[in-house]
Design a protein around this motif. Structure first.
Motif, PDB file in Angstrom:
ATOM      1  N   ASP A  24      18.199 -17.447  39.578  1.00  0.00           N
ATOM      2  CA  ASP A  24      17.635 -16.238  38.583  1.00  0.00           C
ATOM      3  C   ASP A  24      17.634 -16.528  37.698  1.00  0.00           C
ATOM      4  O   ASP A  24      16.769 -16.003  36.587  1.00  0.00           O
ATOM      5  CB  ASP A  24      19.270 -15.793  39.330  1.00  0.00           C
ATOM      6  N   LEU A  25      18.249 -17.124  37.187  1.00  0.00           N
ATOM      7  CA  LEU A  25      18.086 -17.918  35.106  1.00  0.00           C
ATOM      8  C   LEU A  25      17.242 -18.096  34.892  1.00  0.00           C
ATOM      9  O   LEU A  25      16.085 -18.187  34.082  1.00  0.00           O
ATOM     10  CB  LEU A  25      19.151 -18.688  35.148  1.00  0.00           C
ATOM     11  N   GLU A  26      16.158 -18.878  36.099  1.00  0.00           N
ATOM     12  CA  GLU A  26      15.053 -19.310  35.640  1.00  0.00           C
ATOM     13  C   GLU A  26      13.833 -18.486  35.736  1.00  0.00           C
ATOM     14  O   GLU A  26      12.764 -18.293  34.883  1.00  0.00           O
ATOM     15  CB  GLU A  26      14.251 -20.746  36.614  1.00  0.00           C
ATOM     16  N   GLN A  27      14.162 -17.219  36.981  1.00  0.00           N
ATOM     17  CA  GLN A  27      12.907 -16.464  37.295  1.00  0.00           C
ATOM     18  C   GLN A  27      13.507 -15.274  35.542  1.00  0.00           C
ATOM     19  O   GLN A  27      12.183 -14.253  35.434  1.00  0.00           O
ATOM     20  CB  GLN A  27      13.896 -15.487  38.445  1.00  0.00           C
ATOM     21  N   VAL A  28      15.073 -15.735  34.931  1.00  0.00           N
ATOM     22  CA  VAL A  28      14.711 -14.183  34.081  1.00  0.00           C
ATOM     23  C   VAL A  28      13.689 -15.315  32.398  1.00  0.00           C
ATOM     24  O   VAL A  28      13.480 -14.318  31.774  1.00  0.00           O
ATOM     25  CB  VAL A  28      16.119 -14.755  33.128  1.00  0.00           C
ATOM     26  N   LEU A  29      14.236 -16.875  32.822  1.00  0.00           N
ATOM     27  CA  LEU A  29      13.287 -16.884  31.317  1.00  0.00           C
ATOM     28  C   LEU A  29      11.626 -16.687  31.896  1.00  0.00           C
ATOM     29  O   LEU A  29      11.548 -16.431  30.870  1.00  0.00           O
ATOM     30  CB  LEU A  29      13.373 -18.813  31.365  1.00  0.00           C
ATOM     31  N   ALA A  30      11.228 -16.847  33.161  1.00  0.00           N
ATOM     32  CA  ALA A  30       9.751 -16.485  33.771  1.00  0.00           C
ATOM     33  C   ALA A  30       9.642 -14.843  32.929  1.00  0.00           C
ATOM     34  O   ALA A  30       8.551 -14.951  32.444  1.00  0.00           O
ATOM     35  CB  ALA A  30       9.933 -17.025  34.525  1.00  0.00           C
ATOM     36  N   TYR A  71      19.130 -13.250  28.951  1.00  0.00           N
ATOM     37  CA  TYR A  71      19.460 -14.860  29.285  1.00  0.00           C
ATOM     38  C   TYR A  71      21.279 -15.399  28.865  1.00  0.00           C
ATOM     39  O   TYR A  71      22.049 -15.442  29.918  1.00  0.00           O
ATOM     40  CB  TYR A  71      18.270 -15.480  28.643  1.00  0.00           C
ATOM     41  N   SER A  72      21.527 -15.072  27.544  1.00  0.00           N
ATOM     42  CA  SER A  72      22.966 -15.374  27.288  1.00  0.00           C
ATOM     43  C   SER A  72      24.080 -14.400  28.074  1.00  0.00           C
ATOM     44  O   SER A  72      25.068 -14.727  28.626  1.00  0.00           O
ATOM     45  CB  SER A  72      23.083 -15.421  25.480  1.00  0.00           C
ATOM     46  N   THR A  73      23.857 -13.487  27.859  1.00  0.00           N
ATOM     47  CA  THR A  73      24.302 -11.827  28.670  1.00  0.00           C
ATOM     48  C   THR A  73      25.403 -12.448  29.910  1.00  0.00           C
ATOM     49  O   THR A  73      25.821 -12.277  30.369  1.00  0.00           O
ATOM     50  CB  THR A  73      23.423 -11.214  28.413  1.00  0.00           C
ATOM     51  N   ILE A  74      23.724 -13.289  31.171  1.00  0.00           N
ATOM     52  CA  ILE A  74      24.189 -13.515  32.391  1.00  0.00           C
ATOM     53  C   ILE A  74      24.999 -14.630  32.321  1.00  0.00           C
ATOM     54  O   ILE A  74      25.819 -14.456  32.818  1.00  0.00           O
ATOM     55  CB  ILE A  74      22.630 -13.965  32.980  1.00  0.00           C
ATOM     56  N   TRP A  75      24.631 -15.929  31.262  1.00  0.00           N
ATOM     57  CA  TRP A  75      25.730 -16.770  31.084  1.00  0.00           C
ATOM     58  C   TRP A  75      27.301 -16.197  31.304  1.00  0.00           C
ATOM     59  O   TRP A  75      28.259 -16.697  31.909  1.00  0.00           O
ATOM     60  CB  TRP A  75      25.362 -17.221  30.135  1.00  0.00           C
ATOM     61  N   MET A  76      27.300 -15.243  30.343  1.00  0.00           N
ATOM     62  CA  MET A  76      29.163 -15.112  30.088  1.00  0.00           C
ATOM     63  C   MET A  76      29.634 -14.133  31.469  1.00  0.00           C
ATOM     64  O   MET A  76      30.285 -14.208  30.954  1.00  0.00           O
ATOM     65  CB  MET A  76      28.781 -14.470  28.456  1.00  0.00           C
ATOM     66  N   ALA A  77      28.471 -13.259  31.401  1.00  0.00           N
ATOM     67  CA  ALA A  77      28.728 -11.914  31.848  1.00  0.00           C
ATOM     68  C   ALA A  77      29.280 -12.543  33.715  1.00  0.00           C
ATOM     69  O   ALA A  77      30.278 -12.256  34.835  1.00  0.00           O
ATOM     70  CB  ALA A  77      27.900 -11.477  32.495  1.00  0.00           C
ATOM     71  N   ARG A  78      28.485 -13.864  34.218  1.00  0.00           N
ATOM     72  CA  ARG A  78      28.505 -14.704  35.553  1.00  0.00           C
ATOM     73  C   ARG A  78      30.573 -15.294  35.229  1.00  0.00           C
ATOM     74  O   ARG A  78      31.287 -15.847  36.471  1.00  0.00           O
ATOM     75  CB  ARG A  78      27.694 -15.414  35.186  1.00  0.00           C
ATOM     76  N   ALA A  79      30.848 -15.608  33.971  1.00  0.00           N
ATOM     77  CA  ALA A  79      32.258 -16.079  33.569  1.00  0.00           C
ATOM     78  C   ALA A  79      33.679 -15.000  33.999  1.00  0.00           C
ATOM     79  O   ALA A  79      34.269 -14.692  34.377  1.00  0.00           O
ATOM     80  CB  ALA A  79      32.457 -16.656  33.195  1.00  0.00           C
ATOM     81  N   ASN A 102      16.584  -7.186  34.104  1.00  0.00           N
ATOM     82  CA  ASN A 102      16.870  -9.346  34.569  1.00  0.00           C
ATOM     83  C   ASN A 102      18.165  -9.122  34.845  1.00  0.00           C
ATOM     84  O   ASN A 102      19.096  -9.936  35.625  1.00  0.00           O
ATOM     85  CB  ASN A 102      16.976 -10.159  32.648  1.00  0.00           C
ATOM     86  N   LEU A 103      18.633  -8.347  34.431  1.00  0.00           N
ATOM     87  CA  LEU A 103      20.706  -7.666  34.711  1.00  0.00           C
ATOM     88  C   LEU A 103      20.931  -7.239  36.064  1.00  0.00           C
ATOM     89  O   LEU A 103      21.776  -7.795  36.987  1.00  0.00           O
ATOM     90  CB  LEU A 103      21.046  -6.764  33.789  1.00  0.00           C
ATOM     91  N   LEU A 104      19.648  -6.704  36.353  1.00  0.00           N
ATOM     92  CA  LEU A 104      19.387  -6.137  37.456  1.00  0.00           C
ATOM     93  C   LEU A 104      19.190  -7.457  38.793  1.00  0.00           C
ATOM     94  O   LEU A 104      19.769  -7.053  39.710  1.00  0.00           O
ATOM     95  CB  LEU A 104      18.297  -5.038  37.951  1.00  0.00           C
ATOM     96  N   LEU A 105      18.672  -8.189  38.667  1.00  0.00           N
ATOM     97  CA  LEU A 105      18.027  -9.266  39.289  1.00  0.00           C
ATOM     98  C   LEU A 105      18.820 -10.150  39.644  1.00  0.00           C
ATOM     99  O   LEU A 105      19.303 -10.860  40.527  1.00  0.00           O
ATOM    100  CB  LEU A 105      16.879  -9.696  38.418  1.00  0.00           C
ATOM    101  N   ALA A 106      20.243 -10.661  38.226  1.00  0.00           N
ATOM    102  CA  ALA A 106      21.436 -11.299  38.746  1.00  0.00           C
ATOM    103  C   ALA A 106      22.359  -9.977  39.121  1.00  0.00           C
ATOM    104  O   ALA A 106      23.429 -11.128  38.891  1.00  0.00           O
ATOM    105  CB  ALA A 106      21.518 -11.593  36.835  1.00  0.00           C
ATOM    106  N   GLY A 107      22.204  -9.452  39.839  1.00  0.00           N
ATOM    107  CA  GLY A 107      23.366  -8.501  39.959  1.00  0.00           C
ATOM    108  C   GLY A 107      24.701  -7.681  39.304  1.00  0.00           C
ATOM    109  O   GLY A 107      24.999  -8.106  39.209  1.00  0.00           O
TER     110      GLY A 107
END
Ligand code: SAH
Ligand code: DHB
Ligand code: MG
Length: 222
Positions: A24-30, A71-79, A102-107
């Protein structure tokens, strides 16, 4: 930006050892690259640091100023716990559109509120809406506004709130009091405000890695 080969290699080594492959994170960067967003997201090791700090704080409410592609959002929101919430502010509608996808993709679309518009206006609006204090605040938008963001961060804090600022070293440029760079002057004003703010206990840590030589400000509201 200075890019030391050893710093890059060591970051790659740390990633291999401690940061599991994450499609997921790799796809976000792509996706960010595909959409031509500037590649100024936090690095993987820094994203993991943000996540660890959120976890250590036990944060339920996070405020991020400067979303980019999320990208940073996803790292933090996952916690965040199941009932946790992250509000992230982004000026650029194109960045925001990429971030939302991206947020949708990351659920994470249901946990993250992405607000589009100038952060200073958004912060005033949040206050008018009676937003509750945040447990963790990440300042990572336009550096000339850093002093304003710090004042707002305090307004949305309570004792124990962690405030983190990105890019507070800028290859050491921040010691140049005559720097013509408005970003450097913004960061210097940020330090000056912190220096005379008794409600925040803070330090700054210099970092090297795949993003070059920069650093974080870390503070806690007392
Ligand atoms: N936190 C992101 C990187 C943010 S880059 C990450 O690590 O993944 C900085 C972002 O701040 C950019 O997307 C830029 O468009 C945004 N920005 C710049 N000025 C702003 C403003 N006045 N209000 C809100 N966002 C702003
Ligand atoms: C820049 C901004 C950032 O937030 C960052 O982490 C790196 C670089 C910039 O504007 O150059
Ligand atoms: Mg940054």
């Amino acid at each position: 930006m200075q890019l030391n080969e050893t710093w890059k290699k060591v970051d790659r080594y740390i990633e291999q050892q401690l940061i599991p492959h994450d499609p997921d994170l790799e796809q976000v960067l792509a996706a960010n690259q595909q959409a031509a967003l500037p590649p100024i997201d936090v690095s993987p090791t820094q994203g993991k640091l943000l996540q660890l700090l959120v976890q250590m704080r036990g944060a339920k409410r996070i405020l991020e100023i400067g979303t980019l592609g999320g990208y940073s959002t996803i790292w933090m929101a996952r916690a965040l716990p199941a009932d946790g919430r992250l509000v992230t502010l982004e000026l650029d509608p194109h960045h925001a559109e990429v971030a939302q996808s991206n947020l949708l993709l990351a659920g994470l679309a249901s946990k993250v509120e992405l607000r589009v518009g100038d952060a200073l206006a958004q912060l005033a609006e949040l206050q008018a809406e009676g937003a509750e204090p945040f447990d963790f605040i990440f300042i990572d938008a336009d550096k000339p506004n850093n002093p304003h963001y710090l004042k707002w961060a305090l307004a949305f804090s309570r004792p124990g709130t962690v405030i983190l600022g990105d890019n507070v070293i800028r290859e050491g440029e921040i010691v140049r009091d005559d720097s013509p760079d408005a970003r450097v002057q913004g960061v210097r004003a940020f330090y000056e405000l912190l220096a005379q703010e008794p409600r925040i206990s803070a330090t700054a840590i210099q970092t090297v890695g795949s993003k070059g030589y920069d650093g974080f400000m870390l503070g806690v509201v007392i």
